[in-house]
Design an enzyme around this catalytic site. Structure first.
Site, mmCIF file in Angstrom:
data_model
loop_
_atom_site.group_PDB
_atom_site.id
_atom_site.type_symbol
_atom_site.label_atom_id
_atom_site.label_comp_id
_atom_site.label_asym_id
_atom_site.label_seq_id
_atom_site.Cartn_x
_atom_site.Cartn_y
_atom_site.Cartn_z
ATOM 1 N N ARG A 96 0.827 -1.202 0.000
ATOM 2 C CA ARG A 96 0.000 0.000 0.000
ATOM 3 C C ARG A 96 0.868 1.261 0.000
ATOM 4 O O ARG A 96 0.534 2.254 -0.624
ATOM 5 C CB ARG A 96 -0.909 0.002 1.237
ATOM 6 C CG ARG A 96 -2.021 1.016 1.182
ATOM 7 C CD ARG A 96 -2.708 1.283 2.510
ATOM 8 N NE ARG A 96 -2.867 0.136 3.377
ATOM 9 C CZ ARG A 96 -3.877 -0.740 3.305
ATOM 10 N NH1 ARG A 96 -4.816 -0.610 2.407
ATOM 11 N NH2 ARG A 96 -3.933 -1.742 4.154
ATOM 12 N N TYR A 97 1.951 1.217 0.753
ATOM 13 C CA TYR A 97 2.848 2.374 0.867
ATOM 14 C C TYR A 97 4.082 2.121 0.000
ATOM 15 O O TYR A 97 4.509 0.976 -0.152
ATOM 16 C CB TYR A 97 3.287 2.557 2.315
ATOM 17 C CG TYR A 97 2.156 2.745 3.292
ATOM 18 C CD1 TYR A 97 1.470 3.952 3.353
ATOM 19 C CD2 TYR A 97 1.782 1.714 4.153
ATOM 20 C CE1 TYR A 97 0.437 4.123 4.263
ATOM 21 C CE2 TYR A 97 0.747 1.885 5.059
ATOM 22 C CZ TYR A 97 0.082 3.095 5.115
ATOM 23 O OH TYR A 97 -0.944 3.264 6.006
ATOM 24 N N ARG A 100 7.258 0.110 1.910
ATOM 25 C CA ARG A 100 7.139 -1.055 2.781
ATOM 26 C C ARG A 100 5.981 -1.949 2.355
ATOM 27 O O ARG A 100 4.976 -1.455 1.841
ATOM 28 C CB ARG A 100 6.985 -0.634 4.247
ATOM 29 C CG ARG A 100 5.844 0.318 4.537
ATOM 30 C CD ARG A 100 6.211 1.202 5.740
ATOM 31 N NE ARG A 100 5.108 1.957 6.293
ATOM 32 C CZ ARG A 100 4.704 3.137 5.840
ATOM 33 N NH1 ARG A 100 5.263 3.676 4.774
ATOM 34 N NH2 ARG A 100 3.715 3.776 6.439
ATOM 35 N N CYS A 109 -3.334 -17.791 14.205
ATOM 36 C CA CYS A 109 -2.787 -17.091 15.373
ATOM 37 C C CYS A 109 -2.879 -18.030 16.567
ATOM 38 O O CYS A 109 -3.716 -18.928 16.579
ATOM 39 C CB CYS A 109 -3.616 -15.840 15.675
ATOM 40 S SG CYS A 109 -3.463 -14.581 14.405
ATOM 41 N N CYS A 113 -8.339 -12.780 18.659
ATOM 42 C CA CYS A 113 -8.891 -11.610 19.317
ATOM 43 C C CYS A 113 -10.278 -11.371 18.748
ATOM 44 O O CYS A 113 -10.466 -11.409 17.537
ATOM 45 C CB CYS A 113 -7.991 -10.402 19.057
ATOM 46 S SG CYS A 113 -6.242 -10.781 19.327
ATOM 47 N N CYS A 116 -10.636 -8.753 15.991
ATOM 48 C CA CYS A 116 -9.602 -8.824 14.939
ATOM 49 C C CYS A 116 -10.067 -8.187 13.631
ATOM 50 O O CYS A 116 -11.133 -8.500 13.123
ATOM 51 C CB CYS A 116 -9.226 -10.273 14.692
ATOM 52 S SG CYS A 116 -8.075 -10.456 13.311
ATOM 53 N N ARG A 118 -8.745 -8.692 10.790
ATOM 54 C CA ARG A 118 -8.645 -9.653 9.689
ATOM 55 C C ARG A 118 -9.425 -10.928 10.006
ATOM 56 O O ARG A 118 -9.093 -12.010 9.537
ATOM 57 C CB ARG A 118 -7.178 -10.002 9.410
ATOM 58 C CG ARG A 118 -6.358 -8.837 8.931
ATOM 59 C CD ARG A 118 -5.199 -9.270 8.040
ATOM 60 N NE ARG A 118 -4.460 -8.097 7.584
ATOM 61 C CZ ARG A 118 -3.315 -7.666 8.136
ATOM 62 N NH1 ARG A 118 -2.749 -8.329 9.110
ATOM 63 N NH2 ARG A 118 -2.738 -6.576 7.672
ATOM 64 N N ASP A 277 -10.798 -1.084 13.715
ATOM 65 C CA ASP A 277 -11.311 -1.122 12.353
ATOM 66 C C ASP A 277 -12.725 -1.699 12.336
ATOM 67 O O ASP A 277 -13.134 -2.389 13.257
ATOM 68 C CB ASP A 277 -10.377 -1.971 11.474
ATOM 69 C CG ASP A 277 -8.994 -1.355 11.386
ATOM 70 O OD1 ASP A 277 -8.915 -0.144 11.133
ATOM 71 O OD2 ASP A 277 -7.999 -2.081 11.600
ATOM 72 N N ASP A 314 -7.009 3.548 10.536
ATOM 73 C CA ASP A 314 -6.823 3.096 9.164
ATOM 74 C C ASP A 314 -8.062 3.531 8.392
ATOM 75 O O ASP A 314 -9.173 3.093 8.721
ATOM 76 C CB ASP A 314 -6.662 1.571 9.132
ATOM 77 C CG ASP A 314 -5.439 1.161 8.340
ATOM 78 O OD1 ASP A 314 -5.366 1.525 7.148
ATOM 79 O OD2 ASP A 314 -4.567 0.487 8.915
ATOM 80 N N LYS A 321 -3.105 4.622 7.050
ATOM 81 C CA LYS A 321 -3.285 5.085 8.429
ATOM 82 C C LYS A 321 -3.080 6.594 8.516
ATOM 83 O O LYS A 321 -2.217 7.130 7.841
ATOM 84 C CB LYS A 321 -2.247 4.415 9.330
ATOM 85 C CG LYS A 321 -2.406 2.917 9.445
ATOM 86 C CD LYS A 321 -1.288 2.330 10.316
ATOM 87 C CE LYS A 321 -1.324 0.821 10.307
ATOM 88 N NZ LYS A 321 -0.978 0.265 8.985
HETATM 89 C C1 LIG Z 1 -0.135 -0.697 8.760
HETATM 90 C C2 LIG Z 1 0.456 -1.061 7.493
HETATM 91 C C3 LIG Z 1 1.834 -0.917 7.277
HETATM 92 C C4 LIG Z 1 2.763 -0.408 8.341
HETATM 93 O O1 LIG Z 1 2.568 0.949 8.512
HETATM 94 P P1 LIG Z 1 3.518 1.749 9.525
HETATM 95 O O2 LIG Z 1 2.841 3.089 9.606
HETATM 96 O O3 LIG Z 1 4.866 1.804 8.897
HETATM 97 O O4 LIG Z 1 3.535 1.002 10.807
HETATM 98 C C5 LIG Z 1 2.330 -1.265 6.067
HETATM 99 N N1 LIG Z 1 1.546 -1.709 5.075
HETATM 100 C C6 LIG Z 1 0.218 -1.857 5.242
HETATM 101 C C7 LIG Z 1 -0.591 -2.358 4.111
HETATM 102 C C8 LIG Z 1 -0.380 -1.540 6.450
HETATM 103 O O5 LIG Z 1 -1.690 -1.694 6.620
HETATM 104 S S1 SF4 Z 2 -5.740 -9.143 15.976
HETATM 105 FE FE1 SF4 Z 2 -6.206 -10.850 14.551
HETATM 106 S S2 SF4 Z 2 -4.290 -11.211 13.457
HETATM 107 FE FE2 SF4 Z 2 -3.776 -10.035 15.316
HETATM 108 S S3 SF4 Z 2 -3.280 -11.578 16.901
HETATM 109 FE FE3 SF4 Z 2 -5.447 -11.055 17.122
HETATM 110 S S4 SF4 Z 2 -6.492 -12.616 15.901
HETATM 111 FE FE4 SF4 Z 2 -4.371 -12.628 15.217
#
Ligand SMILES: *Cc1c(COP(=O)(O)O)cnc(C)c1O
Ligand code: SF4
Length: 363
Positions: A96-97, A100, A109, A113, A116, A118, A277, A314, A321
Site C-alpha cells: 500500500r505504501y 514497505r 494465530c 482476538c 480482529c 482480519r 477497524d 486506518d 493510516k
Molecule cells: C499498517 C500497514 C503498514 C505499516 O505501517 P507503519 O505506519 O509503517 O507502521 C504497512 N503496510 C500496510 C498495508 C499496512 O496496513
Molecule cells: S488481531 Fe487478529 S491477526 Fe492479530 S493476533 Fe489477534 S487474531 Fe491474530
C-alpha cells in the site's frame, strides 16, 4: 462458577472446553459455539491464566472469549475493513505504501482476538504460503528497490517453526535494498514460553529486525510475558507495541496509562494506538472517534513521552493510516500558530520570517 483448579494446559476452541475450564457458564455454551462456527476461537493456557472468571467485566476475557454480539453485523462493517485485497499484487504481499510491504506467511494465530480486523481471513482454514508462493513473494520484494521494509504479519509469524522463520529472515537479510524486517506478533502475550532460544536465534540478522507486540491491557504483561520480551530485547532486537483502543478493555485514561507504563517498564516502546477497524461483528468494541480523541488527549503531557504512542485510524477502503489525535497546534496564518499546553492554556507562536520558506515535503 468454579474455576478448574489444575493449571490450564490446552488451547480452548469451543463452548464445551470453555465451560469445562470454568470460563463461561453452561448457559452461554450454545452461543459460544455459534460464534466459533463463524469466527475462529482460541484461548491459550497463558491467556486462561490471565482471566478472572468471577469478574463479569474482565478486560482479558472480553478480548478473547466469544460473545453473541459478534453475530450482529452493522452496515458500516466490511469483511476487508482496511482494503488489503486491492493492494495485493501477489499472494501474501500487501503493498500500500511505497517503501514497505506486508508479507503474510500464515493465516493462523495462537489466540483469536474477538475484535480482529482480519477475522474474515485469519483462522478460517487458509493454508500457510507454500514454498513456491513464498519464493514469488520474495521475488516481488527483490525486484523492487523502493521497498525498504518488509513487515511479517498475518496471522502470527511466530506460529511458524523456528526453522521456517530463520529461512525467511535469512532470505530477507540477503536483499540489499531492504533496511528493516519487522515482525508483528501476539505470541509473547499469548504463549510466552514459545519465545525460546531457537526462536530468538532465528531472528538474528545483519539488518535491523524489529518486533512489534500486540498488547492492550497492563495485565497481559504477566511475569512470563515480560520474561519473553526480555529474551527478545536481550538479543539486541528492539521491541515496540501496538495496542487497539477497545470499549470495555482499555477505553479510559487510567487503563491506557497503566498499559503504556507497563509496556515501557518491560522495555517496550508503545508505537501505535489503533482506533478499531470496522470488522464484521465488532461494533461493541468501537468507541466513537470523539471519545478516543478525548481520552488520548488527556494523556498528552501527563505521561512520559516514552509512554505516548501515535493514535491512528486506518481509513476504511485502503487509504492508509492517519494520526487522529486532537491537534495541539493550530495554524492561524502567516507563520503564526496557537499552541495548547497540557493544562489547556493557549500560547502564541510565530515563525521567524527568515525561517518561512518553501518546504519540500517530498511529495
Ligand atoms: C499498517 C500497514 C503498514 C505499516 O505501517 P507503519 O505506519 O509503517 O507502521 C504497512 N503496510 C500496510 C498495508 C499496512 O496496513
Ligand atoms: S488481531 Fe487478529 S491477526 Fe492479530 S493476533 Fe489477534 S487474531 Fe491474530
Amino acid at each position: 462458577m468454579t474455576r478448574a483448579l489444575t493449571k490450564p494446559t490446552a488451547v480452548l476452541r469451543d463452548g464445551k472446553s470453555l465451560v469445562a475450564a470454568g470460563l463461561i457458564d453452561q448457559g452461554a455454551r450454545a452461543e459460544a459455539d455459534a460464534v466459533a462456527r463463524r469466527y475462529a476461537v482460541a484461548v491459550t493456557p497463558a491467556v486462561q491464566a490471565l482471566i478472572d472468571p468471577t469478574d463479569p467485566a474482565d478486560p482479558i476475557a472480553r478480548q478473547f472469549l466469544p460473545s453473541s454480539a459478534e453475530l450482529k453485523n452493522q452496515p458500516d462493517e466490511d469483511a476487508d475493513p482496511i482494503g488489503d485485497d486491492a493492494f495485493s499484487p501477489v499472494k501474501g504481499i500487501v503493498h500500500r505504501y511505497p517503501d514497505r510491504v506486508l508479507l503474510k506467511l500464515v493465516h493462523t494465530c495462537p489466540v483469536y482476538c474477538r475484535y480482529c480486523f482480519r477475522r474474515e481471513r485469519v483462522g478460517q482454514g487458509e493454508a500457510p504460503l507454500s514454498t513456491p508462493e513464498v519464493q514469488r513473494a520474495l521475488d516481488y520484494v527483490r525486484a523492487r528497490p523502493d521497498i525498504w521494509e518488509v513487515i511479517l504479519t498475518g496471522g502470527d509469524p511466530f506460529v511458524l517453526s523456528s526453522r521456517r522463520l530463520r529461512d525467511t529472515i535469512t532470505a530477507l537479510d540477503r536483499i540489499d535494498h531492504l533496511g528493516v524486517v519487522r515482525i508483528h506478533t501476539r505470541v509473547p502475550i499469548a504463549d510466552p514460553d514459545h519465545i525460546d532460544d531457537d526462536l530468538v536465534a532465528a531472528l538474528s540478522a545483519d539488518k535491523a529486525v524489529y518486533v512489534v507486540i500486540h498488547c492492550n491491557h497492563a495485565r497481559e504483561l504477566s511475569t512470563p510475558a515480560v520474561a519473553a520480551i526480555r529474551r527478545i530485547v536481550d538479543a539486541g532486537i528492539p521491541v515496540l507495541a501496538q495496542s487497539v483502543l477497545l470499549k470495555g478493555v482499555n477505553d479510559d485514561a487510567a487503563s491506557l496509562e497503566a498499559l503504556f507504563r507497563a509496556l515501557v517498564r518491560a522495555r517496550v516502546k508503545p508505537y501505535y494506538l489503533h482506533h478499531p477497524d470496522r470488522a464484521p461483528g465488532t461494533t461493541h468494541f468501537r468507541p466513537s472517534l470523539a471519545t478516543g480523541r478525548t481520552i488520548v488527549d488527556g494523556l498528552q503531557g501527563r505521561l512520559s513521552g516514552l509512554c505516548q504512542p501515535t493514535y491512528v485510524l486506518d481509513i476504511p477502503g485502503g487509504h492508509g493510516k492517519v494520526p487522529v489525535a486532537i491537534e495541539r497546534a493550530a495554524e492561524t496564518g502567516d507563520g503564526a500558530y496557537v499552541l495548547r499546553d497540557r493544562n489547556g492554556h493557549l500560547h502564541d507562536y510565530r515563525d521567524n520570517v527568515d525561517n518561512v520558506d518553501n518546504v519540500d515535503n517530498g511529495s
